[in-house]
Design a protein around this motif. Structure first.
Motif, PDB file in Angstrom:
ATOM      1  N   LEU A   1      36.827   8.897 -59.004  1.00  0.00           N
ATOM      2  CA  LEU A   1      36.035   8.223 -60.038  1.00  0.00           C
ATOM      3  C   LEU A   1      36.812   8.084 -61.332  1.00  0.00           C
ATOM      4  O   LEU A   1      37.799   8.788 -61.572  1.00  0.00           O
ATOM      5  CB  LEU A   1      34.682   8.905 -60.264  1.00  0.00           C
ATOM      6  N   ASP A   2      36.360   7.133 -62.149  1.00  0.00           N
ATOM      7  CA  ASP A   2      37.017   6.844 -63.419  1.00  0.00           C
ATOM      8  C   ASP A   2      35.903   6.546 -64.407  1.00  0.00           C
ATOM      9  O   ASP A   2      35.201   5.554 -64.267  1.00  0.00           O
ATOM     10  CB  ASP A   2      37.927   5.619 -63.214  1.00  0.00           C
ATOM     11  N   LEU A   3      35.718   7.451 -65.360  1.00  0.00           N
ATOM     12  CA  LEU A   3      34.564   7.336 -66.261  1.00  0.00           C
ATOM     13  C   LEU A   3      34.997   7.508 -67.691  1.00  0.00           C
ATOM     14  O   LEU A   3      35.858   8.350 -67.988  1.00  0.00           O
ATOM     15  CB  LEU A   3      33.573   8.472 -65.994  1.00  0.00           C
TER      16      LEU A   3
ATOM     17  N   GLY B   1      28.630  21.240 -71.249  1.00  0.00           N
ATOM     18  CA  GLY B   1      29.334  20.500 -72.300  1.00  0.00           C
ATOM     19  C   GLY B   1      28.864  19.058 -72.314  1.00  0.00           C
ATOM     20  O   GLY B   1      27.664  18.782 -72.195  1.00  0.00           O
ATOM     21  N   TYR B   2      29.801  18.094 -72.420  1.00  0.00           N
ATOM     22  CA  TYR B   2      29.392  16.679 -72.432  1.00  0.00           C
ATOM     23  C   TYR B   2      29.295  16.111 -71.016  1.00  0.00           C
ATOM     24  O   TYR B   2      29.056  14.904 -70.869  1.00  0.00           O
ATOM     25  CB  TYR B   2      30.292  15.836 -73.342  1.00  0.00           C
ATOM     26  N   GLY B   3      29.474  16.964 -70.001  1.00  0.00           N
ATOM     27  CA  GLY B   3      29.066  16.558 -68.660  1.00  0.00           C
ATOM     28  C   GLY B   3      30.108  16.176 -67.631  1.00  0.00           C
ATOM     29  O   GLY B   3      29.729  15.635 -66.576  1.00  0.00           O
ATOM     30  N   PRO B   4      31.418  16.462 -67.825  1.00  0.00           N
ATOM     31  CA  PRO B   4      32.368  15.984 -66.811  1.00  0.00           C
ATOM     32  C   PRO B   4      32.107  16.548 -65.409  1.00  0.00           C
ATOM     33  O   PRO B   4      32.273  15.828 -64.416  1.00  0.00           O
ATOM     34  CB  PRO B   4      33.743  16.448 -67.355  1.00  0.00           C
ATOM     35  N   ILE B   5      31.675  17.817 -65.345  1.00  0.00           N
ATOM     36  CA  ILE B   5      31.461  18.419 -64.014  1.00  0.00           C
ATOM     37  C   ILE B   5      30.172  17.869 -63.404  1.00  0.00           C
ATOM     38  O   ILE B   5      30.142  17.416 -62.253  1.00  0.00           O
ATOM     39  CB  ILE B   5      31.426  19.961 -64.132  1.00  0.00           C
ATOM     40  N   ALA B   6      29.096  17.859 -64.180  1.00  0.00           N
ATOM     41  CA  ALA B   6      27.808  17.367 -63.661  1.00  0.00           C
ATOM     42  C   ALA B   6      27.940  15.915 -63.181  1.00  0.00           C
ATOM     43  O   ALA B   6      27.444  15.560 -62.107  1.00  0.00           O
ATOM     44  CB  ALA B   6      26.737  17.465 -64.752  1.00  0.00           C
ATOM     45  N   LEU B   7      28.620  15.093 -63.976  1.00  0.00           N
ATOM     46  CA  LEU B   7      28.706  13.686 -63.588  1.00  0.00           C
ATOM     47  C   LEU B   7      29.558  13.487 -62.338  1.00  0.00           C
ATOM     48  O   LEU B   7      29.251  12.638 -61.495  1.00  0.00           O
ATOM     49  CB  LEU B   7      29.235  12.836 -64.754  1.00  0.00           C
ATOM     50  N   THR B   8      30.608  14.278 -62.208  1.00  0.00           N
ATOM     51  CA  THR B   8      31.447  14.162 -61.002  1.00  0.00           C
ATOM     52  C   THR B   8      30.647  14.575 -59.770  1.00  0.00           C
ATOM     53  O   THR B   8      30.669  13.887 -58.738  1.00  0.00           O
ATOM     54  CB  THR B   8      32.714  15.040 -61.149  1.00  0.00           C
TER      55      THR B   8
ATOM     56  N   ALA C   1      26.473   6.044 -66.881  1.00  0.00           N
ATOM     57  CA  ALA C   1      27.137   5.971 -65.571  1.00  0.00           C
ATOM     58  C   ALA C   1      26.150   5.631 -64.456  1.00  0.00           C
ATOM     59  O   ALA C   1      26.536   5.536 -63.293  1.00  0.00           O
ATOM     60  CB  ALA C   1      27.816   7.311 -65.271  1.00  0.00           C
ATOM     61  N   GLY C   2      24.859   5.491 -64.807  1.00  0.00           N
ATOM     62  CA  GLY C   2      23.858   5.176 -63.791  1.00  0.00           C
ATOM     63  C   GLY C   2      23.582   6.327 -62.854  1.00  0.00           C
ATOM     64  O   GLY C   2      23.198   6.126 -61.703  1.00  0.00           O
TER      65      GLY C   2
END
Ligand SMILES: C[S@@+](CC[C@H](N)C(=O)[O-])C[C@H]1O[C@@H](n2cnc3c(N)ncnc32)[C@H](O)[C@@H]1O
Length: 213
Positions: free
Chosen positions: A26-28, A68-75, A105-106
């Protein structure tokens, strides 16, 4: 005195910016801000965790402890689109950033929450964390002992911790607490630990086997 990234309500004036999370799958672009952990770049430990931790081996909700700002949750929400991913933090600015990042990111399967907002009956197939070592050992241990017992049978937690910040002693302590812990990987001074749910006494083949006929 500089403010900690784990303040509930950071007082530093907001200075919004973005960072790019680029992984093989992914690329966010993620919104970040002052007063949250690693606001200027994706933390190297977080990257190592996301590159090495396996996906959950059982079905169920997923917990990003200290989002934090969510990198793990979003991945994880991207990798497991049908799973509910709880993104938990004590820092309200961090939670708001994660909420906005998930929306952009939907990823409607991300739920942001403070620790007390997670319903008591929710259990987790997997927990992922770049834990807040700076809160101190007692607070870190209390946080882990609050959430690890909520892993489902067969579930696991994946933690990234720097070697010089005590990853090996943390692994030993977790094992002593009854959560068998192994080192998954060691890279650039970071260890990724796999922490397994407490074995269910009912699963013990010595106590559970059928009487011989
Ligand atoms: C090392 S940062 C990791 C942030 C993010 N997951 C990342 O990888 O960039 C740890 C996070 O844990 C949060 N935190 C501190 N104490 C906590 C607690 N008791 N429960 C949940 N989160 C906590 C901090 O506010 C911080 O955002």
């Amino acid at each position: 005195m500089s403010e900690h990234y784990f303040s509930a309500r950071p007082e530093a004036a907001s200075a919004p910016r973005t960072v790019r999370l680029t992984l093989p799958d992914l690329d966010l672009e993620l919104a970040t801000d002052t007063g949250v952990f690693s606001a200027g770049h994706i933390d190297p430990g977080t990257r190592i965790l996301l590159a090495n931790a396996p996906e959950p081996s059982v079905r169920g909700d997923i917990l990003d402890l200290g989002c934090g700002y969510g990198p793990i949750a979003l991945t994880l929400a991207h990798r497991r689109k049908r799973a509910r991913v709880w993104a938990v933090d004590v820092n309200e600015r961090a939670l708001e950033l994660t909420r906005r990042n998930a929306e952009a990111a939907g990823r409607g399967n991300v739920r942001t929450a403070t620790p007390d907002e997670i319903p008591d009956d929710v259990r987790f197939a997997a927990l992922y964390s770049n834990p807040p070592i700076k809160v101190g050992k007692a607070a870190l241990h209390a946080m882990l002992l609050r959430w690890l017992p909520r892993l489902l049978p067969g579930g696991a937690a994946y933690l990234v911790v720097q070697k010089h910040l005590g990853s090996d002693s943390l692994a030993r302590w977790l094992t002593e607490q009854g959560f068998p812990t192994t080192r998954l990987t060691s890279e650039r001074g970071y260890r990724v630990l796999a922490v397994h749910s407490r074995p269910d006494p009912g699963d013990d083949p010595c106590t559970n086997s059928a009487a011989p006929s």
